[in-house]
Design a protein around this motif. Structure first.
Motif, PDB file in Angstrom:
ATOM      1  N   ALA A 239       0.832  -1.206   0.000  1.00 49.85           N
ATOM      2  CA  ALA A 239       0.000   0.000   0.000  1.00 49.85           C
ATOM      3  C   ALA A 239       0.862   1.250   0.000  1.00 49.85           C
ATOM      4  O   ALA A 239       1.755   1.406   0.840  1.00 49.85           O
ATOM      5  N   ARG A 240       0.560   2.134  -0.937  1.00 49.71           N
ATOM      6  CA  ARG A 240       1.273   3.403  -1.026  1.00 49.71           C
ATOM      7  C   ARG A 240       0.273   4.530  -0.846  1.00 49.71           C
ATOM      8  O   ARG A 240      -0.665   4.679  -1.625  1.00 49.71           O
ATOM      9  N   ALA A 241       0.465   5.310   0.214  1.00 51.05           N
ATOM     10  CA  ALA A 241      -0.434   6.428   0.496  1.00 51.05           C
ATOM     11  C   ALA A 241       0.353   7.529   1.180  1.00 51.05           C
ATOM     12  O   ALA A 241       1.412   7.290   1.765  1.00 51.05           O
ATOM     13  N   LYS A 242      -0.170   8.738   1.121  1.00 46.20           N
ATOM     14  CA  LYS A 242       0.525   9.891   1.678  1.00 46.20           C
ATOM     15  C   LYS A 242       0.663   9.793   3.193  1.00 46.20           C
ATOM     16  O   LYS A 242      -0.137   9.157   3.864  1.00 46.20           O
ATOM     17  N   ASN A 243       1.705  10.455   3.712  1.00 47.56           N
ATOM     18  CA  ASN A 243       1.841  10.580   5.161  1.00 47.56           C
ATOM     19  C   ASN A 243       0.630  11.332   5.707  1.00 47.56           C
ATOM     20  O   ASN A 243       0.168  12.305   5.134  1.00 47.56           O
TER      21      ASN A 243
ATOM     22  N   THR B  62       2.475  15.224  -2.367  1.00 48.26           N
ATOM     23  CA  THR B  62       2.337  16.081  -1.199  1.00 48.26           C
ATOM     24  C   THR B  62       0.877  16.189  -0.778  1.00 48.26           C
ATOM     25  O   THR B  62      -0.027  16.106  -1.605  1.00 48.26           O
ATOM     26  N   LEU B  63       0.649  16.380   0.518  1.00 47.91           N
ATOM     27  CA  LEU B  63      -0.700  16.532   1.046  1.00 47.91           C
ATOM     28  C   LEU B  63      -1.347  17.805   0.511  1.00 47.91           C
ATOM     29  O   LEU B  63      -0.707  18.846   0.419  1.00 47.91           O
ATOM     30  N   LYS B  64      -2.627  17.708   0.179  1.00 48.15           N
ATOM     31  CA  LYS B  64      -3.341  18.845  -0.395  1.00 48.15           C
ATOM     32  C   LYS B  64      -3.450  20.015   0.580  1.00 48.15           C
ATOM     33  O   LYS B  64      -3.529  21.170   0.174  1.00 48.15           O
TER      34      LYS B  64
ATOM     35  N   GLY C 134       6.493   8.618  11.164  1.00 52.08           N
ATOM     36  CA  GLY C 134       5.658   8.013  12.181  1.00 52.08           C
ATOM     37  C   GLY C 134       5.293   8.925  13.334  1.00 52.08           C
ATOM     38  O   GLY C 134       4.873   8.446  14.383  1.00 52.08           O
ATOM     39  N   ILE C 135       5.463  10.227  13.174  1.00 53.56           N
ATOM     40  CA  ILE C 135       5.155  11.178  14.240  1.00 53.56           C
ATOM     41  C   ILE C 135       3.859  11.895  13.885  1.00 53.56           C
ATOM     42  O   ILE C 135       3.783  12.617  12.890  1.00 53.56           O
ATOM     43  N   ASP C 136       2.843  11.695  14.712  1.00 52.30           N
ATOM     44  CA  ASP C 136       1.526  12.275  14.433  1.00 52.30           C
ATOM     45  C   ASP C 136       1.113  13.174  15.596  1.00 52.30           C
ATOM     46  O   ASP C 136       0.660  12.699  16.625  1.00 52.30           O
TER      47      ASP C 136
ATOM     48  N   ARG D 152       9.332  15.325   5.950  1.00 53.56           N
ATOM     49  CA  ARG D 152       9.400  16.468   6.873  1.00 53.56           C
ATOM     50  C   ARG D 152       8.114  17.291   6.835  1.00 53.56           C
ATOM     51  O   ARG D 152       7.503  17.538   7.877  1.00 53.56           O
ATOM     52  N   ILE D 153       7.720  17.729   5.660  1.00 53.60           N
ATOM     53  CA  ILE D 153       6.554  18.618   5.598  1.00 53.60           C
ATOM     54  C   ILE D 153       5.269  17.876   5.962  1.00 53.60           C
ATOM     55  O   ILE D 153       4.273  18.495   6.323  1.00 53.60           O
ATOM     56  N   GLY D 154       5.303  16.538   5.878  1.00 51.66           N
ATOM     57  CA  GLY D 154       4.142  15.740   6.243  1.00 51.66           C
ATOM     58  C   GLY D 154       3.867  15.694   7.733  1.00 51.66           C
ATOM     59  O   GLY D 154       2.888  15.090   8.172  1.00 51.66           O
ATOM     60  N   ARG D 155       4.715  16.368   8.539  1.00 53.52           N
ATOM     61  CA  ARG D 155       4.437  16.452   9.986  1.00 53.52           C
ATOM     62  C   ARG D 155       3.342  17.464  10.277  1.00 53.52           C
ATOM     63  O   ARG D 155       2.788  17.488  11.374  1.00 53.52           O
ATOM     64  N   SER D 156       3.022  18.334   9.310  1.00 56.45           N
ATOM     65  CA  SER D 156       1.878  19.239   9.465  1.00 56.45           C
ATOM     66  C   SER D 156       0.799  18.783   8.498  1.00 56.45           C
ATOM     67  O   SER D 156       1.016  17.930   7.645  1.00 56.45           O
ATOM     68  N   GLY D 157      -0.385  19.360   8.623  1.00 56.74           N
ATOM     69  CA  GLY D 157      -1.473  18.993   7.717  1.00 56.74           C
ATOM     70  C   GLY D 157      -1.894  17.550   7.858  1.00 56.74           C
ATOM     71  O   GLY D 157      -2.300  16.909   6.889  1.00 56.74           O
TER      72      GLY D 157
END
Length: 439
Positions: free
Chosen positions: A131-135, A249-251, A341-343, A365-370
């Motif tokens: 499975a491949r999905a965004k952070n 990247t997350l929307k 893995g940091i939420d 890195r940027i996936g730690r926000s949003g």
């Protein structure tokens, strides 16, 4: 867990470096929003005295079990299509155990996200998954829910991912006979791209050699290098492939860059602190030494700050993470130790004080926000040496990192439930806006 907190320094020149990574500066008036309560930041888990029964025998046939739930405050923040573009399934559609359903709802999870919709029924069927999905789109729930559903509490042996550890530690426990995995049904690899890299793949394959031949393997990640194909062909049996990565990247994350010299970085960071509506921020550096130096400088500027990196003792890292997640500090300076893995739902701003070298690192890195479809801001401080790397990362991720404007619209990264005063300019006026634009 005990909390160690450093007293505010009375003199910044006499500031000593604490071993626990928790630096706190003098209070400084700024246009920074107060951190909301933990209940408002993120879904809350069951409280003491929760109504979740210890066994299914605690619920009688015909009971309206939903009336017993202790639900956290409803999350009213806007969510992007990363998590809302679903088929309309409900968690109850998967015929899960009543206790598991109650736990899901009491965590504040209302409906499955796209990756959970795709993954849960397939994982329950026993089939291998890639499975491949965004952070930040619910990958953890995509495997944890079927994992918990398939555990038989009557069996006294390791069945699945009840052991959570690094590959080296698991292999050590297996070889010593402490962890007997000969009856293990499932093996889950989160952040599988990292686990199947050259550093770990040999350990992973040795662990698999101890598992029964009819085991199930689940792989989850935001990125998959070519090397994964070789591993799949060798160890997975007709895996079900899930790819929800039309874009990487997350929307909900708006990305900006500011061109600066190395000597201007701290000044620019100070300007950002005074201008942005920061709930909590994570600031990335490229080395442990720079993490500690920057954290010290931030406290000298008068802002509360923790820091964390791999050279700290595990006890201190755990304490810093726990306290930051609980909202005891607004800013955290760290290395790439903190990229996977940091939420932490309260984080709405990520700042790359040092620009990363690879697109993969930038993405994590940027996936730690949003997180989970919410809004976030990513700001990159770019020197002349970084400009070609910036262009390369934009091309690889097929994303747009824009020049930072003189004034950033708060609606791009401030959650709806936050109380925002539209007339409050932080007392800095146009001068600060011009500084930010010039930076």
């Amino acid at each position: 867990m005990a909390t160690a907190r450093t007293a505010n320094p009375t003199s910044v020149m006499g500031l000593n470096k604490p071993a626990n990574g928790q630096l706190k500066g003098q209070p400084k008036p700024a246009n920074l929003q107060s951190i909301p309560s933990a209940a408002a930041q993120q879904p809350a888990g069951p409280q003491k005295g929760s109504s979740i029964p210890q066994s299914s025998g605690g619920i009688k046939f015909g009971d309206d079990w939903k009336k017993c739930l202790q639900l956290p405050p409803k999350d009213t923040r806007m969510k992007t299509s990363d998590v809302t573009s679903t088929k309309g399934n409900e968690f109850e559609d998967y015929c899960l155990k009543r206790e598991l359903l109650m736990g899901i709802f009491e965590m504040g999870w209302e409906k499955p996200s796209p990756v959970q919709e795709e993954s849960i029924p397939i994982a329950l069927s026993g089939r291998d998954i890639l499975a491949r999905a965004k952070n930040g789109t619910g990958k953890s729930g995509a495997y944890l829910i079927p994992l918990l559903e398939r555990i038989d509490l009557k069996k006294d042996h390791i069945q699945v991912h009840v052991i959570i550890a690094t590959p080296g530690r698991i292999l050590d426990l297996v070889k010593k006979g402490v962890a007997k995995v000969d009856k293990t049904q499932m093996m889950v690899m989160d952040e599988a791209d990292k686990l199947l890299s050259q550093d770990f793949v040999i350990l992973i394959e040795e662990i698999i050699s101890f598992l029964p031949k009819d085991r199930q393997i689940l792989l989850y990640s935001a990125t998959f290098p070519v090397s994964v194909q070789k591993f799949m062909a060798k160890h997975l049996k007709k895996p079900y492939e899930i790819n929800l990565m039309e874009e990487l990247t997350l929307k909900g994350i708006t990305q900006y860059y500011a061109y600066v010299t190395e000597r201007q970085k701290v000044h620019c960071l100070n300007t950002l602190f005074s201008r942005l509506q920061i709930n909590q921020s994570i600031i990335f550096c490229n080395s442990t030494q720079r993490v500690e130096l920057l954290a010290k400088k931030i406290t000298q500027l008068g802002y509360s700050c923790f820091y964390i990196h791999a050279k700290m003792m595990q006890e201190y890292r755990n304490r810093v993470f726990h306290d930051f997640r609980n909202g005891l500090c607004r800013n955290l300076v760290c290395t790439d130790l903190f990229t996977r893995g940091i939420d932490i739902q309260a984080v709405n701003v990520v700042i790359n004080f040092d620009f990363p070298k690879s697109a993969e690192t930038y993405l994590h890195r940027i996936g730690r926000s949003g997180r989970f479809g919410h809004l976030g801001l990513a700001i990159n401080l770019i020197t002349s040496e970084d400009r070609f790397n910036l262009k390369g990362i934009e091309e690889q991720l097929v994303t747009d990192i824009k020049p930072i404007p003189s004034s950033i619209d708060k609606s791009l990264y401030v959650a709806e439930f936050h109380s925002v005063d539209p007339d409050d300019d932080g007392g800095d006026g146009e001068a600060k806006q011009k500084e930010l634009g010039a930076a």
